[in-house]
Design an enzyme around this catalytic site. Structure first.
Site, PDB file in Angstrom:
ATOM      1  N   HIS A  37      42.777  46.467  37.963  1.00 19.21           N
ATOM      2  CA  HIS A  37      42.839  46.218  36.357  1.00 19.21           C
ATOM      3  C   HIS A  37      41.871  46.937  35.807  1.00 19.21           C
ATOM      4  CE1 HIS A  37      45.756  43.087  37.223  1.00 19.21           C
ATOM      5  NE2 HIS A  37      44.962  42.210  38.154  1.00 19.21           N
ATOM      6  N   ASP A  90      44.511  34.642  39.089  1.00 27.93           N
ATOM      7  CA  ASP A  90      45.893  34.609  39.438  1.00 27.93           C
ATOM      8  C   ASP A  90      46.207  33.279  40.338  1.00 27.93           C
ATOM      9  OD1 ASP A  90      47.253  37.000  38.922  1.00 27.93           O
ATOM     10  OD2 ASP A  90      45.809  37.978  39.852  1.00 27.93           O
TER      11      ASP A  90
HETATM   12  C1  3PY Z   1      41.767  36.877  39.573  1.00 34.22           C
HETATM   13  O1  3PY Z   1      41.049  36.174  39.168  1.00 34.22           O
HETATM   14  O2  3PY Z   1      43.015  37.037  39.775  1.00 34.22           O
HETATM   15  C2  3PY Z   1      41.413  38.344  39.980  1.00 34.22           C
HETATM   16  O3  3PY Z   1      42.061  39.205  40.556  1.00 34.22           O
HETATM   17  C3  3PY Z   1      39.852  38.804  39.496  1.00 34.22           C
HETATM   18  O4  3PY Z   1      40.012  39.937  38.906  1.00 34.22           O
HETATM   19 MG    MG Z   2      43.872  38.625  40.562  1.00 30.00          MG
END
Ligand code: 3PY
Ligand code: MG
Length: 257
Positions: A48, A178
């Site tokens: 990211h 996520d």
């Molecule tokens: C998440 O929290 O999904 C991550 O991948 C951290 O960057």
């Molecule tokens: Mg993530």
């Protein structure tokens, strides 16, 4: 030649919290600064963040020159990336979205030399920095480098036991954003919500059972404290852009103008 290599495995085996910065800005000069912050290592976010491989190379060199371990969160669970990052001198790769045993096995295959995996030979930078003869580097590399599977979906939770039991895997790393998105079926992000923490406790327990390091993305003091309490020791503590923002806000508030 002195070995420039940071022994991350030995450091993590102490069980002491390992809190590292997380970089999204592609800059060797900034990496040199971030490596000197009072944190334990630097992770380059190639998923990211805005960091490509040719950006990462001088950043890894700058982090190593500061005596800190360089970590990479890869773009995807791609077979090419762990070897490339380790060849450039990183000592840890964290792969996103590892949802099954087969995906965890593919990650280990990409990251480890035989007999654990099928990493291809060519670590010129890492080999020189290690100060080892090629045969010794070949024997030591699987110990000197670590590979973490990100557990960040409901599917990964369902397959947690099989993923954690993957031979050659060194750690689990929770992406709580996520994870909470998939747990809530897209309703929201809640890094310290009840359901998120309950799921994360299962991940840290699985890591303990299988002799793996339990890691997670924290990002702020409250979140880090919550994760330390439930057994996580390897925690992404702060993102470069957030540190800049927080520093400026603190300055502005203290000036009150
Ligand atoms: C998440 O929290 O999904 C991550 O991948 C951290 O960057
Ligand atoms: Mg993530």
């Amino acid at each position: 030649m002195p070995a420039a290599h940071f022994d991350l495995r030995a450091r993590l085996a102490t069980g002491e919290p390992f809190l590292f910065s997380w970089m999204s800005i592609p800059s060797g000069a900034l990496a040199a600064q971030v490596a000197r912050l009072p944190l334990d290592g630097v992770c380059l976010d190639m998923q990211h963040g805005m960091i490509g491989f040719s950006d990462a190379v001088p950043m890894i060199a700058a982090i190593n020159a500061a005596g800190k371990p360089a970590l990479v969160r890869s773009l995807w669970n791609d077979a090419a990336i762990p070897g490339q990052a380790f060849d450039a001198g990183a000592v840890c790769v964290i792969a996103p979205m590892v949802n099954s045993r087969a995906q965890a096995e593919a990650l280990v295959r990409a990251a480890k030399y035989p007999p654990l995996g099928a990493r291809s030979w060519g670590g010129y930078t890492a080999l020189q920095a290690s100060g080892l003869a090629p045969g010794d580097y070949l024997r030591e590399a699987n110990r000197m480098t670590m590979v973490f599977a990100m557990v960040e979906t409901v599917e990964a939770l369902e397959n947690l036991e099989e993923i954690a039991a993957t031979p050659g895997l060194d750690g689990l790393f929770v992406g709580p954003s996520d994870l909470s998105i998939t747990l809530s079926k897209g309703a929201g992000i809640d890094k310290t919500g009840k359901a998120t923490l309950a799921a994360m406790e299962k991940v840290s327990a699985a890591a303990r059972r299988h002799g793996l390091v339990a890691g997670a993305f924290g990002g702020s003091a409250d979140v880090i404290k919550a994760y330390l309490k439930i057994g996580f020791t390897f925690i992404a503590a702060a993102v470069d852009v957030d540190l800049l923002q927080a520093g400026a806000e603190k300055l502005r508030q203290s000036l009150q103008v």
